[in-house]
Design a protein around this motif. Structure first.
Motif, PDB file in Angstrom:
ATOM      1  N   PHE A  93     -19.668  -2.967  75.965  1.00 46.24           N
ATOM      2  CA  PHE A  93     -19.715  -4.352  76.409  1.00 46.24           C
ATOM      3  C   PHE A  93     -18.892  -5.182  75.437  1.00 46.24           C
ATOM      4  CE2 PHE A  93     -23.298  -2.419  78.365  1.00 46.24           C
ATOM      5  CZ  PHE A  93     -23.409  -3.064  79.582  1.00 46.24           C
ATOM      6  N   SER A 127     -24.875  -0.211  86.002  1.00 47.91           N
ATOM      7  CA  SER A 127     -24.375  -1.183  86.972  1.00 47.91           C
ATOM      8  C   SER A 127     -25.454  -2.197  87.320  1.00 47.91           C
ATOM      9  CB  SER A 127     -23.868  -0.483  88.229  1.00 47.91           C
ATOM     10  OG  SER A 127     -24.933   0.066  88.962  1.00 47.91           O
ATOM     11  N   TRP A 128     -26.718  -1.764  87.343  1.00 43.83           N
ATOM     12  CA  TRP A 128     -27.807  -2.698  87.594  1.00 43.83           C
ATOM     13  C   TRP A 128     -27.878  -3.733  86.466  1.00 43.83           C
ATOM     14  CZ3 TRP A 128     -32.174  -4.765  85.603  1.00 43.83           C
ATOM     15  CH2 TRP A 128     -33.018  -5.406  86.484  1.00 43.83           C
ATOM     16  N   GLN A 161     -25.437  -4.728  84.556  1.00 46.77           N
ATOM     17  CA  GLN A 161     -24.270  -5.597  84.623  1.00 46.77           C
ATOM     18  C   GLN A 161     -24.334  -6.546  85.815  1.00 46.77           C
ATOM     19  OE1 GLN A 161     -21.100  -2.758  84.644  1.00 46.77           O
ATOM     20  NE2 GLN A 161     -21.066  -2.586  82.426  1.00 46.77           N
ATOM     21  N   ARG A 162     -24.968  -6.127  86.898  1.00 47.86           N
ATOM     22  CA  ARG A 162     -25.026  -6.960  88.090  1.00 47.86           C
ATOM     23  C   ARG A 162     -26.121  -8.020  87.990  1.00 47.86           C
ATOM     24  NH1 ARG A 162     -26.450  -3.321  91.843  1.00 47.86           N
ATOM     25  NH2 ARG A 162     -28.534  -4.127  92.006  1.00 47.86           N
ATOM     26  N   LYS A 163     -27.304  -7.624  87.555  1.00 45.01           N
ATOM     27  CA  LYS A 163     -28.430  -8.562  87.529  1.00 45.01           C
ATOM     28  C   LYS A 163     -28.486  -9.389  86.247  1.00 45.01           C
ATOM     29  CE  LYS A 163     -31.249  -6.835  91.003  1.00 45.01           C
ATOM     30  NZ  LYS A 163     -32.546  -6.807  91.546  1.00 45.01           N
ATOM     31  N   PHE A 164     -27.980  -8.862  85.154  1.00 46.04           N
ATOM     32  CA  PHE A 164     -27.978  -9.586  83.883  1.00 46.04           C
ATOM     33  C   PHE A 164     -26.540  -9.704  83.402  1.00 46.04           C
ATOM     34  CE2 PHE A 164     -32.356  -8.494  84.148  1.00 46.04           C
ATOM     35  CZ  PHE A 164     -33.011  -9.514  83.478  1.00 46.04           C
ATOM     36  N   ARG A 165     -25.813 -10.623  83.997  1.00 48.80           N
ATOM     37  CA  ARG A 165     -24.400 -10.778  83.661  1.00 48.80           C
ATOM     38  C   ARG A 165     -24.201 -11.235  82.234  1.00 48.80           C
ATOM     39  NH1 ARG A 165     -20.786 -13.421  87.950  1.00 48.80           N
ATOM     40  NH2 ARG A 165     -19.359 -12.741  86.352  1.00 48.80           N
ATOM     41  N   ARG A 166     -25.232 -11.809  81.656  1.00 49.20           N
ATOM     42  CA  ARG A 166     -25.147 -12.250  80.264  1.00 49.20           C
ATOM     43  C   ARG A 166     -24.956 -11.056  79.322  1.00 49.20           C
ATOM     44  NH1 ARG A 166     -24.621 -17.328  77.836  1.00 49.20           N
ATOM     45  NH2 ARG A 166     -25.075 -17.006  75.662  1.00 49.20           N
ATOM     46  N   CYS A 215     -22.955  -8.550  79.972  1.00 55.24           N
ATOM     47  CA  CYS A 215     -21.593  -8.020  80.115  1.00 55.24           C
ATOM     48  C   CYS A 215     -20.689  -8.443  78.983  1.00 55.24           C
ATOM     49  CB  CYS A 215     -20.993  -8.454  81.445  1.00 55.24           C
ATOM     50  SG  CYS A 215     -21.762  -7.662  82.842  1.00 55.24           S
TER      51      CYS A 215
END
Length: 172
Positions: A4, A128-129, A131-136, A138
């Protein structure tokens, strides 16, 4: 393991790795892709060194008695192909399932059976979950490691909570 990248300025545990500057999240997941243990390191640290740390943190609940501290078998991708790592995992009483790396100049052994294919999609689905649900997660904007690690642990707890609600263990 997924790297990340850091936000502007970096912060704790940010270093230059082979893909650039950032932080690596290491996850140990069960057969359904649910995280059992996690750790974060700088991007330039060896991922093989974190395997034993993750196995030490895992608690596997059984129906009777106290939780087991080690699974029966673990799967890795080719990047973890190392004789030292295999021996260390076997010493803990765990069966390692690690496919051999293919070398261009090495001849194939004709007598061996091909290794069992690993279920890589389960760990990729977990990342991926996140990164998708917790974009913070990324991009690491937090300068202190404790803030970002707390957000990571919150995301994992959220994953488990959603799973338990889906299985009707907890009424939502």
């Amino acid at each position: 393991m997924v790297r990340f990248p850091p936000g502007k300025g970096g912060g704790d545990d940010v270093a230059h790795g082979y893909k650039g500057k950032g932080v690596t999240i290491h996850l140990l997941v069960d057969g359904n892709g649910m995280p059992l243990a996690e750790s974060t390191t700088a991007a330039n640290k060896s991922e093989r060194d974190e395997v034993i740390v993750l196995l030490g943190r895992a608690q596997i609940n059984t129906k009777k008695g106290r939780p087991k501290s080690c699974p029966q078998a673990v799967q890795f991708d080719k990047g973890y192909d190392s004789q030292n790592l295999r021996e260390e995992i076997r010493r803990k009483g765990i069966k390692p399932i690690i496919p051999r790396r293919e070398w261009r100049n090495r001849k194939c052994c004709s007598g061996r059976t091909p290794p069992k294919l690993i279920d890589r999609f389960k760990i990729e689905r977990s990342f991926s979950w996140l990164q998708r649900k917790f974009r913070r997660l990324c991009i690491k904007w937090e300068r202190r490691r404790s803030y970002w690690k707390g957000l990571l642990e919150l995301a994992i707890a959220w994953m488990w909570l959603e799973r338990l609600i889906k299985l009707d263990v907890i009424s939502g």
